[in-house]
Design an enzyme around this catalytic site. Structure first.
Site, PDB file in Angstrom:
ATOM      1  N   THR A  30      46.995  46.177  50.343  1.00 38.30           N
ATOM      2  CA  THR A  30      46.531  46.479  51.734  1.00 38.30           C
ATOM      3  C   THR A  30      47.538  47.014  52.476  1.00 38.30           C
ATOM      4  OG1 THR A  30      44.438  45.148  51.652  1.00 38.30           O
ATOM      5  CG2 THR A  30      45.498  45.872  53.853  1.00 38.30           C
ATOM      6  N   TYR A  43      38.678  50.813  53.430  1.00 39.66           N
ATOM      7  CA  TYR A  43      39.871  51.432  53.221  1.00 39.66           C
ATOM      8  C   TYR A  43      40.082  51.376  51.572  1.00 39.66           C
ATOM      9  CZ  TYR A  43      41.663  46.992  52.699  1.00 39.66           C
ATOM     10  OH  TYR A  43      42.136  45.702  52.258  1.00 39.66           O
ATOM     11  N   THR A 109      46.938  40.725  49.094  1.00 40.39           N
ATOM     12  CA  THR A 109      47.003  39.440  49.566  1.00 40.39           C
ATOM     13  C   THR A 109      46.180  38.489  48.665  1.00 40.39           C
ATOM     14  OG1 THR A 109      45.173  39.628  50.922  1.00 40.39           O
ATOM     15  CG2 THR A 109      47.562  39.804  51.974  1.00 40.39           C
ATOM     16  N   ASP A 110      45.184  39.100  47.949  1.00 38.56           N
ATOM     17  CA  ASP A 110      44.125  38.406  47.308  1.00 38.56           C
ATOM     18  C   ASP A 110      44.788  37.415  46.034  1.00 38.56           C
ATOM     19  OD1 ASP A 110      42.261  39.661  48.518  1.00 38.56           O
ATOM     20  OD2 ASP A 110      41.411  40.622  46.690  1.00 38.56           O
ATOM     21  N   LYS A 182      45.575  31.559  50.049  1.00 36.22           N
ATOM     22  CA  LYS A 182      44.817  32.348  50.932  1.00 36.22           C
ATOM     23  C   LYS A 182      43.499  31.549  51.437  1.00 36.22           C
ATOM     24  CE  LYS A 182      42.932  36.724  51.431  1.00 36.22           C
ATOM     25  NZ  LYS A 182      42.614  38.371  50.996  1.00 36.22           N
ATOM     26  N   GLU A 303      38.190   7.878  37.767  1.00 43.81           N
ATOM     27  CA  GLU A 303      36.864   7.798  37.024  1.00 43.81           C
ATOM     28  C   GLU A 303      36.594   8.345  35.854  1.00 43.81           C
ATOM     29  OE1 GLU A 303      33.263   8.690  39.560  1.00 43.81           O
ATOM     30  OE2 GLU A 303      34.701   9.545  41.159  1.00 43.81           O
TER      31      GLU A 303
HETATM   32  N1  GLU Z   1      42.094  43.257  47.461  1.00 47.81           N
HETATM   33  C1  GLU Z   1      43.554  44.059  47.699  1.00 47.81           C
HETATM   34  C2  GLU Z   1      44.527  43.164  47.205  1.00 47.81           C
HETATM   35  O1  GLU Z   1      44.746  41.977  47.169  1.00 47.81           O
HETATM   36  C3  GLU Z   1      43.728  44.187  49.071  1.00 47.81           C
HETATM   37  C4  GLU Z   1      43.989  42.860  49.962  1.00 47.81           C
HETATM   38  C5  GLU Z   1      45.088  42.688  50.775  1.00 47.81           C
HETATM   39  O2  GLU Z   1      46.097  43.244  49.936  1.00 47.81           O
HETATM   40  O3  GLU Z   1      44.899  42.240  51.700  1.00 47.81           O
HETATM   41  O4  GLU Z   1      45.386  43.775  46.865  1.00 47.81           O
END
Ligand code: GLU
Length: 346
Positions: A30, A43, A109-110, A182, A303
């Site tokens: 992003t 986007y 971020t993913d 995350k 367990e």
């Molecule tokens: N889903 C995309 C990624 O992880 C965009 C999300 C992001 O960067 O926050 O590259």
């Protein structure tokens, strides 16, 4: 006049000689995203090249001598083992240049936490390697990428950052690669370190550390990408009531080499699943019990009789990071005791 110009030149040269050199490696996400308007969540990620990221934050030039390089341009849900190796080789090459003081990696971020942990295990350096990104695309109102990038460069250039392993710098906070995850789909406060808390804050480029991650990483790690060409196939299974244990046998038939079972509670599989996992071990598949809870260690022989079935426990490593450690472990050994030891050390 000539003397003034010469003095100015000497002064500028001396100033830049004292600045640290930071290399920004861009991979997509992003932070390189372009939206249709400033007030839409719609986007396209991974569009802008690294030159645009640098131009958008001219303030980073005050912090360091900055160079940028595009390593790949992917949204991080498309990250693969092959790309991890490509990024790792590039980071390795850059940190081994004597004049480079630190590296910043821009990333979606993913799966940022996974790439961070992979690099934390395979890059043998004390130089800072800092990951960052954004939750809002570049043209959005209050886009977070610019300040995240500014802080990440400042952190990579900070004399406090060396030797602390791969760091994740996001929303004014500093996290350790092993423990960060995350936790939010859309909010700018997307990362947390649920068990132990952040390592520190970074406020407009000024870093303050409060703790360190004590597990083996970077310069103390025994994993080395020079000896790794491909990563073993390891799958994560997410447990739930009425889990279909036949999925495990099917993946073994498909040639899986390792399984991380994200069990309920203390990494618990159902009775039928224990039997399916035990059969996998007999077929030379390494099985790690992790937990879907997100907190607390998975403990040996609670367990589940791990010794009897040949299972390994993940300690408090989350399932997606357990997969990375198991893949790297399998590049060295299939010995259950040795892999178990790695889960207690890394
Ligand atoms: N889903 C995309 C990624 O992880 C965009 C999300 C992001 O960067 O926050 O590259």
């Amino acid at each position: 006049m000539k003397i003034v110009i010469l003095l100015l030149f000497i002064y500028t040269a001396a100033l830049s000689a004292t600045k640290p050199k930071i290399v920004i490696l861009a991979t997509g996400g992003t932070i390189a995203g372009v939206g249709q308007s400033s007030v839409t969540g719609q986007y396209q990620a991974s569009k802008l090249p690294v030159e645009n990221l640098l131009q958008a934050v001219p303030e980073i030039q005050d912090l360091a001598i900055v160079e940028g390089e595009q390593v790949c341009q992917v949204s991080s849900q498309d990250m693969t083992g092959e790309i991890w190796l490509q990024i790792a080789r590039k980071v390795d090459e850059v940190v081994n240049q004597a004049d480079v003081d630190g590296v910043v990696i821009t990333h979606g971020t993913d799966t940022m936490e996974e790439t961070a942990y992979f690099l934390n295990l395979v890059i043998q350096t004390r130089k800072p390697v800092v990951m960052t990104g954004a939750m809002r695309a570049s043209g959005s109102l209050s886009a977070d990428g610019a300040l995240n990038l500014y802080n990440a460069v400042a952190l990579a250039a900070s004399p406090q950052a060396p030797g602390k392993g791969v760091l994740l710098c996001f929303n004014d906070q500093i996290h350790a690669a092993r423990e960060v995850t995350k936790v939010n789909t859309t909010n700018v406060n997307a990362f947390q370190t649920p068990e132990f808390g952040i390592l520190g804050y970074i406020f407009y480029g000024k870093a303050s550390f409060y703790r360190e991650s004590v597990r083996k990483h970077t310069f103390r790690s025994n994993f080395n990408i020079k000896e790794i060409n491909t990563l073993p196939k390891v799958a994560v299974f997410y447990s739930h009531a009425d889990f279909d244990s036949s999925l495990i046998g099917q993946s073994v038939k498909n040639g899986i080499q390792g399984i991380v079972f994200a069990g309920t509670g203390n990494g618990n599989p159902s009775e039928a699943t224990i039997q399916a996992l035990a059969r996998s071990v007999k077929n030379n598949v390494s099985v790690v019990r992790s937990s879907r809870t997100g907190r607390g260690p998975v403990t040996l022989k609670a367990e589940v009789d791990d010794e009897k079935y040949g299972f390994i426990v993940a300690d408090n490593l989350n399932p997606q990071k357990s997969r990375i450690l198991l893949m790297l472990a399998l590049t060295q050994t299939t010995d259950i005791a040795k892999i178990q030891q790695m889960f207690f050390e890394y």
